[in-house]
Design a protein around this motif. Structure first.
Motif, PDB file in Angstrom:
ATOM      1  N   GLN A 181      -2.634   7.554  -5.000  1.00 13.94           N
ATOM      2  CA  GLN A 181      -1.980   8.114  -3.823  1.00 13.94           C
ATOM      3  C   GLN A 181      -2.375   9.559  -3.570  1.00 13.94           C
ATOM      4  N   TYR A 186      -7.123   0.241  -8.918  1.00 13.72           N
ATOM      5  CA  TYR A 186      -5.970   0.813  -8.238  1.00 13.72           C
ATOM      6  C   TYR A 186      -6.396   2.072  -7.481  1.00 13.72           C
ATOM      7  N   ARG A 227      -1.641   2.280  -6.154  1.00 15.31           N
ATOM      8  CA  ARG A 227      -1.363   0.977  -5.575  1.00 15.31           C
ATOM      9  C   ARG A 227      -2.494   0.021  -5.971  1.00 15.31           C
ATOM     10  N   GLY A 251       5.551  -2.518  -5.947  1.00 14.77           N
ATOM     11  CA  GLY A 251       5.040  -1.802  -4.800  1.00 14.77           C
ATOM     12  C   GLY A 251       4.399  -0.483  -5.173  1.00 14.77           C
ATOM     13  N   LEU A 252       4.565  -0.098  -6.433  1.00 13.85           N
ATOM     14  CA  LEU A 252       4.037   1.178  -6.925  1.00 13.85           C
ATOM     15  C   LEU A 252       3.754   1.061  -8.413  1.00 13.85           C
ATOM     16  N   SER A 303       9.205   0.282  -5.626  1.00 14.34           N
ATOM     17  CA  SER A 303       8.739   1.029  -4.459  1.00 14.34           C
ATOM     18  C   SER A 303       8.679   2.511  -4.784  1.00 14.34           C
TER      19      SER A 303
END
Length: 230
Positions: free
Chosen positions: A62, A59, A222, A126-127, A186
Motif C-alpha cells: 500500500q 502482494y 493486498r 482484505g488486508l 479490512s
C-alpha cells in the motif's frame, strides 16, 4: 504448468517446511502493476519450477512502491535446486520487462507459530499486515517466547481483535527477527485496533517490553497473484 489462484495461501499447509519471503522496490504504483504482470508472464510460460514448491504468492504494498513475495517450499533443498538451474532465466525476463527492480530482502524462515483462524471462520482477508520484530544480538532464543506472549495476549482479547483473522509468527533462520504475517478483515478493522492499543492491556504491555526486542517495522499489502502447480 502454473495456474493462477485468487485464494490466499494456507500458512499452516502441512507440506510447507521452508517458507521464504522477499521484498522488491519498484517506486510507483504503475511499476508495481507492471512487475506483477511481468512475473506472471515469466512463470506462466514455463513448467512449474519444482515439485517441492507448493505455491508462490505476490502482494502489492500500500506504500505504492513495494511488492512482497511469499514462496512456500517443502524443502530448502528444493529451492536451492531451483536457484541453481531455473531462477536466473525468469529473473532476466522480468528485468527485461521492468528495468531497475530493487530486490531488497530474501529471508528464510521456520514453520510459523500461529494464532489460527477460528473454526468456521470463512472470511477472506482484505488486508495483509506484516510486522518485522528485530531482536538484539544474542537474543534469538527469546523469539519463541515473544510469539507465545502475543498469542496469549490475543487469546485474552478476542473482542478487541475481532477484525483479525489469523496471525503467523515466522522465526528467521539467521536468528535476527520474527516476521508476523497477519490476515485482517479490512483496513478499517486494523486501524481500529491501532487506536485501541494506545492504552494497552497488561498482556500487550508485556509484548511491547519483552526482553531482547529491538524494534518493530510494519507494512500493509493486498494479495495480487497466486500461482500453484496445475
Amino acid at each position: 504448468m502454473p495456474r493462477r489462484t485468487d485464494t490466499h495461501p494456507d500458512l499452516r499447509h502441512p507440506d510447507v517446511a521452508a517458507p521464504f519471503f522477499s521484498v522488491w522496490r519498484l517506486g510507483t504504483p504503475e511499476r508495481q502493476r507492471q512487475a506483477v504482470d511481468a512475473f506472471a508472464a515469466a512463470w506462466e510460460r514455463r513448467p512449474w519450477p519444482a515439485r517441492e514448491l507448493i505455491s508462490h504468492h505476490v502482494y502489492v504494498g500500500q506504500d505504492g512502491s513495494t511488492l512482497m513475495h511469499h514462496a512456500q517450499w517443502a524443502t530448502e533443498v528444493g529451492y536451492e535446486g531451483f536457484f541453481k538451474t531455473r531462477r536466473q532465466e525468469t529473473v532476466d525476463e522480468i528485468d527485461t520487462a521492468v528495468s531497475g527492480i530493487e530486490r531488497l530482502t530474501l529471508d528464510r524462515y521456520h514453520r510459523p507459530h500461529s494464532h489460527e483462524r477460528a473454526v468456521g471462520d470463512t472470511r477472506v482477508p482484505g488486508l495483509i499486515v506484516t510486522v518485522r520484530i528485530d531482536f538484539e544480538p544474542g537474543a534469538a532464543a527469546r523469539r519463541p517466547g515473544w510469539a507465545d506472549s502475543v498469542r496469549k495476549a490475543l487469546a485474552e482479547d478476542p473482542e478487541g481483535h475481532r477484525g483479525l483473522i489469523s496471525a503467523h509468527f515466522h522465526l528467521s533462520h539467521d536468528g535476527t527477527h520474527v516476521l508476523n504475517y497477519a490476515e485482517w478483515e479490512s483496513d478499517a478493522a486494523y486501524d481500529a485496533v491501532l487506536v485501541g492499543t494506545a492504552e494497552p492491556t497488561e498482556s500487550w504491555r508485556r509484548v511491547r517490553t519483552y526482553p531482547g526486542v529491538r524494534g518493530f517495522t510494519s507494512a500493509r499489502y493486498r494479495h495480487a497473484l497466486g500461482l500453484e502447480p496445475d
